[in-house]
Enzyme design. Sequence first.
Site, PDB file in Angstrom:
ATOM      1  N   LYS A  89       0.809  -1.221   0.000  1.00 21.96           N
ATOM      2  CA  LYS A  89       0.000   0.000   0.000  1.00 21.96           C
ATOM      3  C   LYS A  89       0.845   1.275   0.000  1.00 21.96           C
ATOM      4  O   LYS A  89       0.436   2.303  -0.519  1.00 21.96           O
ATOM      5  CB  LYS A  89      -0.952   0.002   1.197  1.00 21.96           C
ATOM      6  N   GLU A 111      -9.713   7.064   3.581  1.00 19.23           N
ATOM      7  CA  GLU A 111     -10.631   6.140   4.236  1.00 19.23           C
ATOM      8  C   GLU A 111      -9.834   4.890   4.583  1.00 19.23           C
ATOM      9  O   GLU A 111      -8.831   4.595   3.945  1.00 19.23           O
ATOM     10  CB  GLU A 111     -11.785   5.765   3.293  1.00 19.23           C
ATOM     11  N   SER A 377       1.566  -9.905  -1.005  1.00 24.82           N
ATOM     12  CA  SER A 377       1.187  -8.498  -0.801  1.00 24.82           C
ATOM     13  C   SER A 377       1.537  -7.933   0.567  1.00 24.82           C
ATOM     14  O   SER A 377       1.789  -6.735   0.697  1.00 24.82           O
ATOM     15  CB  SER A 377      -0.300  -8.300  -1.080  1.00 24.82           C
TER      16      SER A 377
HETATM   17  C1  LIG Z   1      -5.156  -3.983   1.665  1.00 23.76           C
HETATM   18  C2  LIG Z   1      -4.480  -5.240   1.361  1.00 23.76           C
HETATM   19  C3  LIG Z   1      -4.900  -6.070   0.296  1.00 23.76           C
HETATM   20  C4  LIG Z   1      -6.114  -5.792  -0.521  1.00 23.76           C
HETATM   21  O1  LIG Z   1      -6.088  -4.597  -1.267  1.00 23.76           O
HETATM   22  P1  LIG Z   1      -5.843  -4.586  -2.834  1.00 23.76           P
HETATM   23  O2  LIG Z   1      -6.137  -3.186  -3.214  1.00 23.76           O
HETATM   24  O3  LIG Z   1      -6.781  -5.579  -3.440  1.00 23.76           O
HETATM   25  O4  LIG Z   1      -4.430  -4.966  -3.060  1.00 23.76           O
HETATM   26  C5  LIG Z   1      -4.174  -7.217   0.037  1.00 23.76           C
HETATM   27  N1  LIG Z   1      -3.111  -7.566   0.783  1.00 23.76           N
HETATM   28  C6  LIG Z   1      -2.687  -6.817   1.832  1.00 23.76           C
HETATM   29  C7  LIG Z   1      -1.510  -7.261   2.601  1.00 23.76           C
HETATM   30  C8  LIG Z   1      -3.351  -5.631   2.150  1.00 23.76           C
HETATM   31  O5  LIG Z   1      -2.932  -4.888   3.174  1.00 23.76           O
END
Ligand SMILES: *Cc1c(COP(=O)(O)O)cnc(C)c1O
Length: 395
Positions: A89, A111, A377
Amino acid sequence: MTYQVDDRGYYGEFGGAFIPEMLHANVENLKKRYVEIIYEADFQKEFDNLLKDYVGRPTPLYLAKRLSALYGGKIYLKREDLNHTGAHKINNTIGQILLAQRLGKKRIIAETGAGQHGVATATVCALMGVECIVYMGQVDIGRQAPNVARMRMLGAEVRPAMSGSRTLKDATNEAIRDWINNPEDTHYIIGSVVGPHPYPDMVARFQSVISEEMKWQLKEKEGREQPDYVVACVGGGSNAAGAFYHYLDDERVKLVSVEAAGLGVDSGESAATSVLGTKGIIHGSRTLLMQTEDGQIIEPYSISAGLDYPGIGPQHAHLIESGRAQVYSATDKEALTAAMELSRIEGIIPALETSHALAILDQMKLKEEDIVIVNLSGRGDKDLATYIDHLDELT
Ligand SMILES: *Cc1c(COP(=O)(O)O)cnc(C)c1O
């Protein structure tokens, strides 16, 4: 066929900018200027430097040998979990704070649901010394105390959203209301590839550094830039959009999106938006969303707070409808099992969101010669309380 946004702000029939009249000038200004600003040499230099020295990029592309032995193929993990603040993010919030500065905005709003985007936003506001207000549903504030504390420690004001179910969509409505009241001095940092055009495209461009790195990293390791599969979980879709970005027009690369099935896709407690969703408008764009016949949003459910969004970004809706991306889903239980497995066999504790992407490797029936990149992610620290609750049943 292109999978990128067209000059009207659409991906096929999805996208657009369905916004109140009061925001028109603001969004129009953003739309006119964002591409020019972010590809300016000075911007690129500052963005690259911060990604390198502050965020810690490039993130490694790691060949997970024991995971590969279990599922077949060669499975690489793109380690977004090693970024500052623990997930992808921050790539987006760094980009947007630099953009906000160049637009002359003095105040940032955002948000947040689980608090991850709120933390990433509060972080870059602290870095730049900018006022930061994060809207968060009152219920989520109760559930996500550590992230609320982090945001406050970073100097942000966390404002509770008290309407509706007092969760993410209500926080988003409050942020939009704030923006309408403060159009001159405020920039709204949206946390995923959702919202009115140009947000989905802008956020995807900031996240595209993920696949930009994948290409040269895979070339170094395998002698070619393109894997057979790229796998990513989809909440709003920003980590997936970044992981897919430079492979969109290369049909040799199969794109795999993984949604949260909650207690099961047909259980009534799920966030499998593309399967259960129908076409409609949510938060300023036309996309697939979970709604009743008369257009009321259905509350999504997933054990993972980052995936329980009732819509998906318009580009993902297009990728899925056009057949370019395949969609899988994983239940809460499958995600928990996958989290435990990766921890045990690779020594990496993944975020719950990410665990959904890992959970479908079994369903993919990989061939020995397949090269797969899973976008890791985020890291699991934030999910420890949930993991602790399930530790006995999983070990
Ligand atoms: C917020 C988040 C997501 C989901 O958000 P996307 O916009 O779909 O990427 C996925 N993995 C992690 C670790 C997150 O913090």
